[in-house]
Design an enzyme around this catalytic site. Structure first.
Site: not given
Length: 376
Positions: A92-93, A96, A269, A307, A309, A312, A338
């Site tokens: 990111d620049s 923000f 994102d 899921c 992952c 799970c 998760h």
């Protein structure tokens, strides 16, 4: 080194599947990108990120400028080597953070003067500063310096931020072309304009005319309703060039993610998966749950049977609740693991269905199952 190909499109929505070629590998889109603000995704190791099929992660220019600093990153050889991550990175620049974090002292067309949120030191931030720092970071994708205005904002305030974003985009691009290694790094421009359709149209015209490698959609998920967000995305889907990747910045709530994909967005994102994970809130195929609730004390089912992952596959809701109530670090780690995998899998399944021609069914099934209680 950089090329974007659209490999499939859904004819009933704006969804598309693509391939983004970078120096550190191909990114298959749509894609959800975990946020590693300080060159680390909170609670996750690079090996674990690889295990959940993270294709690309984010770093933040403002934060990394403050800690560990430009000299350390430069000596390390860039962000990939510094954090031992061999896949793509987007940075990111820092724009923000002017909006969200730093104490703003003065903003002009020339630069931003603010105070660090860490020690109060005065900082001077500008397009040239951002491009220089992102060049040191050696990210695969850098973002142009922009101004994100608050919500709600008047038309006048949103137009002022748009004008400055266009001015700074040109200065970012000029400095980037003169100083950064364009064979190793791509620069994306950012579309602003708040919720005003006329300003969004103008921003698209001005920013895309500069021919960046891709385009971020900024100024959404800052307090507006889901409906307002979708209205702007519908507009942009019809206006933005179709041969460049589109990145909806800071959006990661599952319903926003799937609705964004349906409106032609390629990249997303958000800090939400790890932030929620640290407080015991998990995304599941039927909606959100707070694992700290007493109703899970004797619940020996898995978090989400759909899921794949590590959490799970191996642990129960009762065990995870126990970890939280005991203050164990493992609780936050497992929930972050998760939630990240949940969002990454949404994008993966969307891609599969776009290619198969069944995305519309996937979209409707997801929306019907995932219960939205009005929270972002």
């Amino acid at each position: 080194m950089f090329e974007f190909k659209i490999t499939a499109q859904d004819h009933l929505t704006g969804a598309r599947a693509g391939e983004l070629y970078t120096p550190h590998g191909i990114i298959y889109t749509p894609v959800f990108m975990p946020v590693g603000t300080l060159a680390t995704v909170k609670a996750m190791s690079p090996r674990e990120l690889d295990e959940i099929n993270s294709q690309i992660i984010l770093g933040n220019t403002y934060h990394l400028f403050l800690r560990p600093g430009e000299d350390v990153i430069n000596e390390a050889g860039g962000i990939h080597k510094f954090m031992s991550w061999n896949k793509p990175v987007l940075t990111d620049s820092g724009g923000f953070q002017v909006f969200s974090l730093a104490k703003l002292l003065k903003i002009t067309d020339e630069n931003v003067i603010c105070r660090s949120h860490i020690d109060g030191a005065e900082l001077v931030m500008s397009p040239e500063w951002s491009m220089k720092m992102q060049g040191v970071l050696k990210s695969d994708i850098a973002m142009a310096f922009d101004q994100c205005c608050e919500f709600p904002a008047t038309h006048e305030k949103a137009e002022e931020a748009l004008k400055r974003t266009t001015l700074w985009a040109r200065r970012s691009l000029d400095f980037f072309n003169d100083n950064n290694n364009s064979d190793e790094q791509a620069l994306f421009g950012i579309i602003q304009g708040s919720i005003y359709e006329d300003l969004r149209k103008r921003s698209v015209e001005e920013i895309t005319a500069m021919n960046f490698k891709g385009y971020g959609i900024g100024g959404l998920s800052v307090g507006e309703s889901h409906e307002a967000m979708y209205k702007i995305l519908d507009l942009l889907n019809n206006l933005m060039t179709r041969d460049k990747p589109r990145y909806l910045m800071g959006v990661g709530y599952p319903l926003n993610l799937i609705e964004g994909i349906a409106r032609g967005v390629d990249m997303f994102d958000c800090v939400l998966p790890t932030r929620n994970g640290r407080t015991g809130t998990l995304f599941t195929s039927t909606g959100r749950i707070n694992i700290k609730s007493k109703i899970y004390e004797h619940d020996f089912s898995c978090i989400d049977p759909e899921c794949d992952c590590y959490l799970c596959k191996n642990f129960t809701r009762a065990y995870l609740r126990h970890l939280y109530h005991c203050g164990e670090i493992l609780a936050a780690r497992l929930c972050s693991w998760h939630n990240l995998r949940f969002n990454i899998k949404i994008a993966e399944e969307a891609r599969k269905n776009i290619i198969a021609g069944t995305f519309k069914n996937y979209l409707e099934d997801f929306k019907n199952k995932f219960h939205d209680h009005g929270q972002n």
